[in-house]
Write an enzyme that holds these catalytic residues in place. Sequence first.
Site, PDB file in Angstrom:
ATOM      1  N   CYS A  21       0.834  -1.204   0.000  1.00  0.00           N
ATOM      2  CA  CYS A  21       0.000   0.000   0.000  1.00  0.00           C
ATOM      3  C   CYS A  21       0.876   1.264   0.000  1.00  0.00           C
ATOM      4  O   CYS A  21       2.054   1.223   0.363  1.00  0.00           O
ATOM      5  CB  CYS A  21      -0.934  -0.006   1.208  1.00  0.00           C
ATOM      6  SG  CYS A  21      -0.125   0.314   2.784  1.00  0.00           S
ATOM      7  N   CYS A 115       1.360  -4.549   5.644  1.00  0.00           N
ATOM      8  CA  CYS A 115       0.658  -4.128   6.873  1.00  0.00           C
ATOM      9  C   CYS A 115      -0.657  -4.857   7.085  1.00  0.00           C
ATOM     10  O   CYS A 115      -1.314  -4.655   8.116  1.00  0.00           O
ATOM     11  CB  CYS A 115       0.439  -2.622   6.870  1.00  0.00           C
ATOM     12  SG  CYS A 115      -0.834  -2.042   5.716  1.00  0.00           S
ATOM     13  N   ASP A 347      -3.098  -7.287  66.151  1.00  0.00           N
ATOM     14  CA  ASP A 347      -3.901  -8.497  66.289  1.00  0.00           C
ATOM     15  C   ASP A 347      -5.374  -8.136  66.397  1.00  0.00           C
ATOM     16  O   ASP A 347      -5.740  -6.984  66.679  1.00  0.00           O
ATOM     17  CB  ASP A 347      -3.462  -9.287  67.522  1.00  0.00           C
ATOM     18  CG  ASP A 347      -2.076  -9.893  67.350  1.00  0.00           C
ATOM     19  OD1 ASP A 347      -1.650 -10.068  66.192  1.00  0.00           O
ATOM     20  OD2 ASP A 347      -1.425 -10.172  68.376  1.00  0.00           O
TER      21      ASP A 347
END
Length: 532
Positions: A21, A115, A347
Amino acid sequence: MFPLTEENKYVAQLLFSTGTCPRCIFRFCGVDFHAPYKLSYEELLSELQKFLETEKGELILEVTNPPPKKIRLDELEDGIDEIDNLSQNGEGRVSIIEDGSIASKNSNLNVCNVCLGILQEFCEKEFIKKVCQKVEASGFEFTNLVFSVSFPPQQSVREHAAWLLVKQEMGKQSLSLGRNDIVQLKEAYKWITHPLFSEELGVPIDGKSLFEVSVVFAHPETVEDCHFLRATCPDCFKPAKNKQSVFTRMAVMKALNKIKEEDFRKQFPCPPNSPKALCTVLETECTHGAVFVAGRYNKYSRSLPQTPWIIDGERKLESSVEELISDPLLTVFKAESFNFSSSGREDVDVRTLGNGRPFAIELVNPHRVHFTSQEIKELQQKINSSSDKIQVRDLQLVTREAIGHMKEGEEEKTKTYSALIWTNKAIQKEDIEFLNDIKDLTIDQKTPLRVLHRRPLAVRTRTIHSMETCYVDEHHFRLCLRTQAGTYIKEFVHGDFGRTKPNIGTLMNVTADILELDVESVDVDWPPALDD
């Protein structure tokens, strides 16, 4: 202005004749400025045709392999007219179909052999609009974004094949084309699409943005293009637990850098064949980087764990500090999940008083991220009004880097405790006063039995900086301690069957135990205190 010159004509002719392209031709010709790539595809085809046209009105398209050939200009124009007509009729465009994939309605489109159509259909405004519609429907709050794309790994193989073709033909004319001379597909794609995204969404593209829009392309027709590389370079393709295929883009690039040119040519066509179909889009995903909220919490309950208390899949207590703070944040930030951290932990039966314990919460993939200081203050009030077991202060948004301050000096920082202690022997006030004079007492603590299931067995040296006593009765007294962070206070009192030496029991020559424990202060100056 058309960017190619006479010097580029040979490469342009060669690539165009094999099915490449116009935008990929620009890349191979080293066109590194943006404007030409942004022209419409139809315009690029027309301009390229004029550029390659000879004085006799023919388009010379020569390539050594396959044999030289000429394409009549009128034949080429017929093909371009067909593309133009399809475009005007609204065909040959990209559409997002129900399953989220993207395909071309025009099966006659000449798909680029390099691509795979990415610089053809997927650069057009219609495709960008479709992606932006998904972004806007995602519900994320953003003022900028980073756009990322993932291309099929076989696209790199095809680009390598086209490069070898051009390199070979140019070598016959004593010309050269290095791989670094080719503009990267991802760069060209972003040059075209970034302005379109910015225009459509009305926000800038920023590589540092926490909001990311990602598009993943695939091309099922050519998925086997990479497979020959595995036989030639097996060490480049090692299975990974989190990867569905060994043919990742990085693995393919590694193999392409390793394979000899002659071996590549024997196993893959140069130029690459022209595909019949365009790429598809596997997914369009929106994600937002984590947001961090910090503050300090007080815990007033002796039956509330810091994190969910679950043993053998069974929850022991209905809530936790982590949940009481994080649940409202998850809702307001519309986050998917969270990670809670704090400067130490207490705790389940220990209260945290004073100015509280610093904490930070990472909110994963939040959809809402912008809050005023007043809104954060209201959020803090909402957390505090939801339970009388905890209170939060200094709630604020912080950076990931700032959380490091909470962990800095983990061993050096000090903590202050208050303990109610029982002794088996009757004591008088003077029996405990000597503890007030002990400073910087060094103790050795073997990992306590109660945490041995989640902590490695080791002997840790800690320092009791100071102690202060308060007599209650002949079997009870209060002990305030300032200690090095990481000291097990309960074990320092009762000795843990001799695993902590020395301890209160050995110092007083009694059997001692701890009835209540409170954290009075955690001496970490973070996050910054806020004005009420």
